[in-house]
Design an enzyme around this catalytic site. Sequence first.
Site, PDB file in Angstrom:
ATOM      1  N   LYS A 267       0.984  -1.266  -0.132  1.00 39.29           N
ATOM      2  CA  LYS A 267       0.066   0.101  -0.036  1.00 39.29           C
ATOM      3  C   LYS A 267       0.960   1.049   0.100  1.00 39.29           C
ATOM      4  O   LYS A 267       1.656   1.511   0.822  1.00 39.29           O
ATOM      5  CB  LYS A 267      -0.977   0.080   1.215  1.00 39.29           C
ATOM      6  CG  LYS A 267      -1.801   1.431   1.435  1.00 39.29           C
ATOM      7  CD  LYS A 267      -2.724   1.027   2.591  1.00 39.29           C
ATOM      8  CE  LYS A 267      -3.315   2.580   2.833  1.00 39.29           C
ATOM      9  NZ  LYS A 267      -4.121   2.446   4.121  1.00 39.29           N
ATOM     10  N   LYS A 279     -10.057  12.760   8.520  1.00 35.17           N
ATOM     11  CA  LYS A 279      -9.575  12.090   9.744  1.00 35.17           C
ATOM     12  C   LYS A 279      -9.611  13.457  10.644  1.00 35.17           C
ATOM     13  O   LYS A 279      -9.344  14.764  10.358  1.00 35.17           O
ATOM     14  CB  LYS A 279      -8.277  11.662   9.613  1.00 35.17           C
ATOM     15  CG  LYS A 279      -8.030  10.529   8.886  1.00 35.17           C
ATOM     16  CD  LYS A 279      -6.727   9.855   8.962  1.00 35.17           C
ATOM     17  CE  LYS A 279      -6.639   8.504   8.188  1.00 35.17           C
ATOM     18  NZ  LYS A 279      -7.363   7.357   8.893  1.00 35.17           N
ATOM     19  N   ARG A 353      -7.710  -0.432   0.742  1.00 35.36           N
ATOM     20  CA  ARG A 353      -8.367  -1.628   0.235  1.00 35.36           C
ATOM     21  C   ARG A 353      -8.750  -1.348  -1.414  1.00 35.36           C
ATOM     22  O   ARG A 353      -8.662  -2.123  -2.228  1.00 35.36           O
ATOM     23  CB  ARG A 353      -9.445  -2.099   1.138  1.00 35.36           C
ATOM     24  CG  ARG A 353     -10.573  -1.192   1.255  1.00 35.36           C
ATOM     25  CD  ARG A 353     -11.381  -1.401   2.470  1.00 35.36           C
ATOM     26  NE  ARG A 353     -11.050  -0.975   3.760  1.00 35.36           N
ATOM     27  CZ  ARG A 353     -11.619  -1.140   4.842  1.00 35.36           C
ATOM     28  NH1 ARG A 353     -12.749  -2.001   4.842  1.00 35.36           N
ATOM     29  NH2 ARG A 353     -10.991  -0.937   5.878  1.00 35.36           N
TER      30      ARG A 353
HETATM   31  N1  BES Z   1      -4.335   4.366   6.977  1.00 32.70           N
HETATM   32  C1  BES Z   1      -5.431   4.067   7.718  1.00 32.70           C
HETATM   33  C2  BES Z   1      -5.416   3.038   8.881  1.00 32.70           C
HETATM   34  C3  BES Z   1      -4.478   3.402   9.974  1.00 32.70           C
HETATM   35  C4  BES Z   1      -5.032   4.377  11.075  1.00 32.70           C
HETATM   36  C5  BES Z   1      -3.426   2.896  10.214  1.00 32.70           C
HETATM   37  C6  BES Z   1      -4.557   4.696  12.115  1.00 32.70           C
HETATM   38  C7  BES Z   1      -2.733   3.091  11.587  1.00 32.70           C
HETATM   39  C8  BES Z   1      -3.189   4.265  12.280  1.00 32.70           C
HETATM   40  C9  BES Z   1      -6.512   3.491   6.906  1.00 32.70           C
HETATM   41  O1  BES Z   1      -6.739   4.104   5.388  1.00 32.70           O
HETATM   42  C10 BES Z   1      -7.755   3.982   7.419  1.00 32.70           C
HETATM   43  O2  BES Z   1      -8.080   5.276   7.545  1.00 32.70           O
HETATM   44  N2  BES Z   1      -8.617   3.114   7.742  1.00 32.70           N
HETATM   45  C11 BES Z   1      -9.815   3.212   8.377  1.00 32.70           C
HETATM   46  C12 BES Z   1     -10.936   2.099   8.086  1.00 32.70           C
HETATM   47  C13 BES Z   1     -12.434   2.527   8.435  1.00 32.70           C
HETATM   48  C14 BES Z   1     -13.067   4.022   7.920  1.00 32.70           C
HETATM   49  C15 BES Z   1     -13.194   1.585   8.056  1.00 32.70           C
HETATM   50  C16 BES Z   1      -9.543   3.113  10.058  1.00 32.70           C
HETATM   51  O3  BES Z   1      -9.040   2.536  10.501  1.00 32.70           O
HETATM   52  O4  BES Z   1     -10.242   3.971  10.935  1.00 32.70           O
HETATM   53 ZN    ZN Z   2      -4.856   4.641   4.748  1.00 34.84          ZN
HETATM   54 MN    MN Z   3      -7.550   5.882   5.452  1.00 38.09          MN
END
Ligand code: BES
Ligand code: ZN
Ligand code: MN
Length: 497
Positions: A267, A279, A353
């Site tokens: 990724k 975020k 994803r």
């Molecule tokens: N890159 C993030 C995952 C992440 C968040 C890794 C914090 C390490 C620390 C990923 O793209 C993401 O934002 N995932 C979301 C998914 C959710 C929207 C279903 C998450 O984990 O909040």
């Molecule tokens: Zn991400």
């Molecule tokens: Mn994300």
Amino acid sequence: MEFSTKAASPEKQRTGCLVLGVFEGGKLTDAARAVDAASGGHIARVLDHGDLEGRAGATLLLHAVPKLAAERVLLVSLGKDKDFQEAPYRGALAGAVKALRATGAKDALFCLADLPLKRHDLAWKVEQVVLAVADGLYRFDRMKSKSSGRRSPLASVTIQVADRKQANEADAAIRRATAIAEGMTLAKDLGNLPGNVCTPTFLADQAEALGKECGFKVQVLDRKQIEKLGMGAFLAVAQGSREPPRFIVMERMAGRKSERPIALVGKGITFDTGGISIKPAAEMDEMKFDMCGAASVFGTMKAISRMDLASNVVGVVPTTENMPGGNAIKPGDIVKTMSGQTVEILNTDAEGRLILCDALTYVEKYKPAAVVDIATLTGAMVIALGHVATGLFANNDGLARELVQAGETGWDRAWHLPMWDDYQEQLKSNFADFPNIGSRAGGSITAACFLSRFTKAYAWAHLDIAGTAWKSGAEKGATGRPVPLLAHFLARRAATA
Ligand code: BES
Ligand code: ZN
Ligand code: MN
């Protein structure tokens, strides 16, 4: 840094610093006992004063120890004798390197790899010395106007072993470990670079440079070529950003022609704002690390090149930013993936994803023997396993076992989590084939379930490195994981092919 081995008595060695282990309570290791005897009991007398703490990794530096050729002696606490396992061993190594860094020693002799450790051989212990030195001396100061602090003059580390046979074993371990360390350093550097420098274009340039340096083929696809392949999900994430996306393909075909390759898919989100599902501001800077999966693919390609592995490996990196903007994808948008399946994007922050699914379809063309994707995919992973183990999911139990084993060998551990059909039920959409998120419950598993819908053609595993790819707080920085796991996995496959 130069690493070497020596089968000789430590008390006779001319070195900048002798590194010796001491258990809590003052019990000396064999090497420390020999040095103590040669110095007329000097070490034991110093320890009697109680200046060395008992916790593993605590150190005490001695100068001018009588009758030794060594300029310094560094005593390192190993913790309690009966509790001496991987963690205190690694703690002792890290403590020793930290203390050494603060001295003027140009070379050092480590007398710690001969300590008995259940479950691990000499090669493992030697590898850990090399990785501890590389990690302890790693600095990322290229973005500072003045390099911070004094550089350690330490340029050569010798590892003490019992005899010639052990020296051969240890030399082989050093070669493998220095290759892994180089790969980890590259992964750390790329991870630590800020998002305004480490863009998709920058990563593509890095791939091309790496291919030249290591002698493998690199192909970089731009937006037009990505469109042609029909990667609608990847492009959907990229459309919100001013930075053009890149699709990077590295082919290191050093094995037999007939051998099916192993594909690594990383990724490469060079910054993840969350997009329109934006975020919160706190710690958002850490989303520059959202390309650490990609960085680990680069690092692993470098490591296996240094190891000269005779195998076929393809590294694939879809890379883009995830930004909000006038052209960004919105919750509810529906996109068509390269596989033909349609996805309803309910949350634009579940973008990893979306870029991976098209890359996973792309690698089908290699008829791969196995595919491993590596991604900082879900915050839920950090909740589940913390910062210790990488989450591992697979559609093939044999592959999962191999990866768990490789993680033990490289001490870069992964934990196998379930991906039962029961979890697939969360992925239902009224408008498209399926959505890009499930409920909050089991968020890392439903993310893996999403990917599993694109990996039916081959044996596949998914490594969620959200908790292990970087550290937060005072030691903020990329870790270089899971390069050791991947390098050992590929080395083992190459050896048994
Ligand atoms: N890159 C993030 C995952 C992440 C968040 C890794 C914090 C390490 C620390 C990923 O793209 C993401 O934002 N995932 C979301 C998914 C959710 C929207 C279903 C998450 O984990 O909040
Ligand atoms: Zn991400
Ligand atoms: Mn994300």
